[in-house]
Design a protein around this motif. Sequence first.
Motif, mmCIF file in Angstrom:
data_model
loop_
_atom_site.group_PDB
_atom_site.id
_atom_site.type_symbol
_atom_site.label_atom_id
_atom_site.label_comp_id
_atom_site.label_asym_id
_atom_site.label_seq_id
_atom_site.Cartn_x
_atom_site.Cartn_y
_atom_site.Cartn_z
ATOM 1 N N GLU A 14 -5.117 -3.948 -2.074
ATOM 2 C CA GLU A 14 -5.132 -2.559 -2.387
ATOM 3 C C GLU A 14 -3.672 -2.217 -2.862
ATOM 4 N N ARG A 15 -2.619 -2.784 -2.176
ATOM 5 C CA ARG A 15 -1.441 -2.411 -2.961
ATOM 6 C C ARG A 15 -0.156 -3.829 -2.213
ATOM 7 N N THR A 56 -1.589 -4.885 1.524
ATOM 8 C CA THR A 56 -2.541 -3.987 2.247
ATOM 9 C C THR A 56 -3.700 -4.352 1.554
ATOM 10 N N ASP A 75 -7.977 -4.295 2.205
ATOM 11 C CA ASP A 75 -9.149 -3.704 2.970
ATOM 12 C C ASP A 75 -8.597 -2.772 3.904
ATOM 13 N N GLY A 76 -7.737 -1.857 3.625
ATOM 14 C CA GLY A 76 -7.262 -0.992 4.466
ATOM 15 C C GLY A 76 -6.246 -1.305 5.541
ATOM 16 N N VAL A 87 -2.769 -3.910 -9.066
ATOM 17 C CA VAL A 87 -2.604 -2.871 -8.000
ATOM 18 C C VAL A 87 -1.244 -2.570 -7.970
ATOM 19 N N ALA A 121 -10.474 -7.119 -0.907
ATOM 20 C CA ALA A 121 -10.019 -6.148 -1.939
ATOM 21 C C ALA A 121 -8.478 -5.993 -1.666
#
Length: 398
Positions: free
Chosen positions: A208-209, A216, A218-219, A116, A206
Motif C-alpha cells: 500500500e505504501r 505497509t 495489507d494494512g 503506491v 497488496a
Amino acid sequence: MDDVVIIGAGQAGGWVAKTLRAQGFDGRITLIGAEAHAPYERPPLSKAVLLGEADPGTTALFSESDFAALELSFLPGTRAEAIDRAVRAVTTDDGQTVGYDKLVIATGGTARPLPVPGAAQHALYLRSRDDAVVLHERLVRAKNVAIVGGGWIGLEVAAAATKLGAAVTVYEAAERLCGRAVPPEVSDYLFDLHTRHGVTVHLNAAVERIDAGTVTVDGATQPVDLVMAGIGLVPDTALAAAAGLAVDNGILVDGDGRTSDPDIHAVGDVANRDSPVLGRRVRLESWGNAQDQGVAVAKHLLGIDPGEEGVPWFWSDQYDVNMQILGLPEAWGSPVRRPGDGPDRFSLFYLDGARLTAVVAANNAMDIKIAKRLMAADKAVDPHMLADPAANLRDLLR
Ligand code: NAP
C-alpha cells in the motif's frame, strides 16, 4: 542501402550491428544509446553482478577490440528524441540530426514504476547496469529486504539477497509466482524453493505504501532496510508512437520485423511481432529473443534469408537451480514429469498428442537440448519414455 541507424544500444541493437558487419555490410551504422555504456548483457545483472562476484564491465556484449572492429558511429549517453519519417532522419537530445536509409528501433523497456505512495522516493529497481551497481551496494548492507513482485527479477534478487545474508520477504500481487510465464506446478515449485531457502513469500499481497524504513502491506507496517520492486516491464514505444508507427503493447511488426513503415524495423523487448511459427502476435522479453531478432532483422535488411525461427527459450538462475523453459505458457495441459535425483532436478514435458509443445527443466539442461531437437524435427514422443528416468531421451531422436 548506405546508412543504417539503430536506436537502442542493448542486446538487440548490438546484435543488429554485429550481424550487419558479419554479413558484409560496409555502409555507415549509427548506434544511438541513452546509457553511457557500450552494449551489455542483462542476465548477470540480477545474478553474479548483484552478488559482487562479477565486475559490471564483464557484462559487455563485445570486447573492446571487437567493438572497435565494427567501426560504428556510436553515440553513447544520447537519446533519440524524434523520428522524421518524411526526410528519414533521427534527431537527438544533443541537437544532432542523423539521416537513415533504414532505421531499427531497439529501445527495449523500462521497469514498471510501483504505483503506491512513497515508491518514487524509496523503491529501487533493477533494469540497467547502473541499477545493478546501486542495488548491490545497498544489498550488502541490508538486513531486511522487501521485494515487491514475484516475477523473474523479484525471485532472482530474492536469491541473491538471501545469499548475501539478508532476511527476505517477497510480496506478490497475484495468487502464484511468475504467473504469466510458467504453469501453476512450476509456480508451486518456485514457492517451495524460496521457502526452503528461508524467504517469506506472501501471495495475493497488496503493497500500500513505502516510507523511509517501512513498507505497509495489507494494512500492516513492517520495518525494512530496502525495498526493490520488480513488477514488470513497460516497452519504450513513445518515440515510435510519436512518429505515427502502429503501436499496441509494443511496436507492431510483421514476421520480418518491419513496422508499419517499411523503412523502419523494431527488435527485442519493444517489438510485438507477428510470429509465423506461433501463428499470432507475441512480444517476448528475453535475452534469446533479443539476440535472435537482432540477427534476423539485420539479415533481412541485407536480403539474406534469416532461416526458420526457433522455439522461444528462456532461463533463470536462483540459488543452485538453473531453470530453463522451452516454449510459451499457452495451452499447457498437465505435464509428463521426469523425476531427477532430488527436489531440484526434474523435467516437465507438455504435449499435444505425441508432439512436445513446451518443456520446463530444473538443473536438466540436457533434456532441454534434446527437446529442442525433437521439437525442431517435429518428432513424435513416447510419454512413458519421457517419464522414465532410466530411459535415454536421445533414443527418441532416432
Ligand atoms: P515479470 O516477470 O513480468 O514479473 C512481475 C511480477 O510482479 C508479476 O508476477 C506481477 O503479477 C507482479 N506484480 C505486478 N504488480 C504488482 C504489485 N503492485 N505488487 C506486487 N506484485 C506485482 O517482470 P519482472 O520480474 O519485473 O522482470 C522484468 C523483465 O526482466 C521481464 O521481461 C523479465 O522476463 C526480465 N527478466 C528476465 C530474467 C531472466 O531471463 N532470467 C531475469 C530477470 C528479469 P501480475 O502478472 O499479476 O501483474
